[in-house]
Design a protein around this motif. Structure first.
Motif, short mmCIF file in Angstrom:
data_model
loop_
_atom_site.label_atom_id
_atom_site.label_comp_id
_atom_site.label_asym_id
_atom_site.label_seq_id
_atom_site.Cartn_x
_atom_site.Cartn_y
_atom_site.Cartn_z
N GLU A 52 30.30 41.64 32.34
CA GLU A 52 30.94 41.14 33.57
C GLU A 52 31.05 42.27 34.59
N LEU A 53 30.82 41.94 35.86
CA LEU A 53 30.94 42.91 36.95
C LEU A 53 32.15 42.55 37.80
N ILE A 54 33.05 43.51 37.92
CA ILE A 54 34.30 43.30 38.66
C ILE A 54 34.39 44.31 39.80
N VAL A 55 34.72 43.83 40.99
CA VAL A 55 35.10 44.71 42.09
C VAL A 55 36.62 44.76 42.11
N SER A 56 37.17 45.96 42.08
CA SER A 56 38.61 46.13 41.92
C SER A 56 39.14 47.08 43.00
N LEU A 57 40.25 46.69 43.61
CA LEU A 57 40.89 47.55 44.60
C LEU A 57 42.38 47.24 44.64
N THR A 58 43.11 48.08 45.36
CA THR A 58 44.53 47.87 45.52
C THR A 58 44.90 48.13 46.98
N SER A 59 46.13 47.79 47.33
CA SER A 59 46.61 48.03 48.68
C SER A 59 48.13 48.06 48.67
N ALA A 81 29.64 40.03 42.67
CA ALA A 81 30.46 40.37 41.50
C ALA A 81 30.92 39.08 40.83
N ASP A 82 31.22 39.16 39.55
CA ASP A 82 31.79 38.01 38.85
C ASP A 82 33.23 37.77 39.28
N ARG A 83 33.92 38.85 39.58
CA ARG A 83 35.30 38.76 40.08
C ARG A 83 35.52 39.84 41.13
N THR A 84 36.29 39.53 42.13
CA THR A 84 36.82 40.53 43.05
C THR A 84 38.33 40.44 42.96
N ILE A 85 38.96 41.52 42.49
CA ILE A 85 40.39 41.48 42.18
C ILE A 85 41.14 42.47 43.05
N LEU A 86 42.18 41.99 43.69
CA LEU A 86 43.11 42.81 44.47
C LEU A 86 44.39 42.96 43.66
N TRP A 87 44.71 44.19 43.29
CA TRP A 87 45.92 44.47 42.50
C TRP A 87 47.03 44.91 43.44
N ILE A 88 48.16 44.22 43.35
CA ILE A 88 49.29 44.48 44.24
C ILE A 88 50.56 44.70 43.41
N ALA A 89 51.33 45.72 43.78
CA ALA A 89 52.59 45.96 43.08
C ALA A 89 53.50 44.75 43.20
N ASP A 90 54.21 44.46 42.14
CA ASP A 90 55.06 43.27 42.09
C ASP A 90 55.93 43.11 43.33
N GLN A 91 56.56 44.21 43.75
CA GLN A 91 57.51 44.13 44.86
C GLN A 91 56.83 43.94 46.21
N ARG A 106 37.77 31.82 48.76
CA ARG A 106 36.41 32.34 48.61
C ARG A 106 36.22 33.09 47.30
N GLY A 107 37.20 33.01 46.43
CA GLY A 107 37.06 33.60 45.10
C GLY A 107 37.87 34.86 44.86
N LEU A 108 38.55 35.37 45.88
CA LEU A 108 39.39 36.56 45.67
C LEU A 108 40.51 36.24 44.67
N GLU A 109 40.70 37.15 43.72
CA GLU A 109 41.83 37.05 42.80
C GLU A 109 42.88 38.08 43.20
N PRO A 124 44.77 48.83 35.94
CA PRO A 124 44.98 47.46 35.45
C PRO A 124 43.69 46.76 35.07
N ALA A 125 42.60 47.05 35.78
CA ALA A 125 41.31 46.43 35.44
C ALA A 125 40.81 46.94 34.09
N LEU A 126 40.97 48.23 33.82
CA LEU A 126 40.57 48.77 32.52
C LEU A 126 41.34 48.11 31.38
#
Length: 293
Positions: A52-59, A81-91, A106-109, A124-126
């Motif tokens: 699986e190919l994942i694009v991963s970023l945060t902001s 990519a199979d997934r494009t994931i945006l990781w955001i801190a809970d708060q 459009r498929g953004l997670e 988190p992606a690892l």
């Protein structure tokens, strides 16, 4: 300790700041391109990788105003990519703007996670996808349509690919020279060969194959203690401790940040001596021999 220390050069910092301002000017043109790609995305083709190919970023909230522009670039790639994931801190989840939320169609997670600062782009992606190929991106720059395709095309076993890299320099004694004495953003033919002394820099994007990092890569206590603001340094060190090499792919990556996003950038503090302090901590903890230079 394995590191020669000198005071950071004021001229070097000023020159890099001037280049950063120039990149922001280019970013104004890139904004027009990104808006067009948001309105008219094009389909991409399959990546052909073995996993699986994942694009991963945060902001974080200070970057939310232009985050949709970067996401639009990442969702409009010639190789999908199979997934494009945006990781955001809970708060920070409830502050996400509508322009970002709309991209879920459009498929953004968008996934909540612990606040690991810049390490959120990969850790988190690892943990969630240990068998995936993970391409990391920054949240504040323009990415061309062939960005992911170029990273994927250069993939080979035991090698991390990146669009932008610095070459680590050593004194004749074997000690590491200060960070500002390294060769930045290298473009020579040798940069395309898998090497132990290439430090991938996150702004250009980095593709991590499965199992390429030491198992300590996700150890929050250790990376927050040794290099709290140096995710590039930490992941490079973990790559070398796993025996993984790095290579640069493609031509010169023109980093074009969105105007106004660089006021709180890590590079400002890190180039003012912060990188040398974190490198010294890594050398003290793991030894310079862990790099295999």
């Amino acid at each position: 300790m394995g590191l020669i220390y000198t005071r950071p050069g004021k001229v070097g910092r000023a020159a890099r700041y001037a280049r950063q301002v120039g990149r922001e000017m280019l970013g104004r043109g890139a904004r027009i391109n990104a808006r067009r790609r948001l309105r008219r995305p094009r389909p991409g083709r399959r990546h052909g990788l073995t996993g699986e190919l994942i694009v991963s970023l945060t902001s974080y909230p200070a970057r939310y105003g232009t985050l949709h522009l970067t996401l639009g670039c990442l969702l409009d790639q010639s190789v999908e990519a199979d997934r494009t994931i945006l990781w955001i801190a809970d708060q920070d989840m409830n502050q996400l703007p509508a322009a970002v939320r709309e991209l879920e169609r459009r498929g953004l997670e968008i996934r909540p996670c612990d606040d690991l600062r810049s390490f959120k782009k990969l850790v988190p992606a690892l943990e969630a996808f240990p068998d995936a190929f993970v391409a990391t991106a920054d949240d504040d720059v323009h990415y061309p349509r062939d960005w992911l395709e170029t990273l994927v095309a250069g993939t080979e076993p035991g090698v991390i690919t990146c669009h932008r890299a610095h070459r680590i320099k050593q004194a004749t004694s074997g000690q590491l020279l200060p960070y500002l004495d390294w060769s930045f953003d290298i473009q020579n033919t040798g940069s395309g060969r898998p090497s132990a002394d290439l430090l991938p820099t996150g702004v250009g994007g980095i593709l991590y194959p499965p199992g390429c990092l030491d198992t300590r890569a996700t150890d929050q206590h250790t990376f927050e203690h040794l290099c709290p603001h140096g995710d590039d340094l930490w992941f490079y060190w973990c790559a070398r401790m796993a025996g993984t090499l790095c290579r640069k792919v493609g031509g010169k990556f023109r980093a074009m940040p969105w105007p106004g996003t660089q006021d709180s950038s890590l590079w400002i503090g890190n180039e003012a001596g912060g990188n040398d302090r974190m490198i010294r901590a890594l050398v003290d903890e793991f030894g310079i021999e862990s790099l295999g230079l």
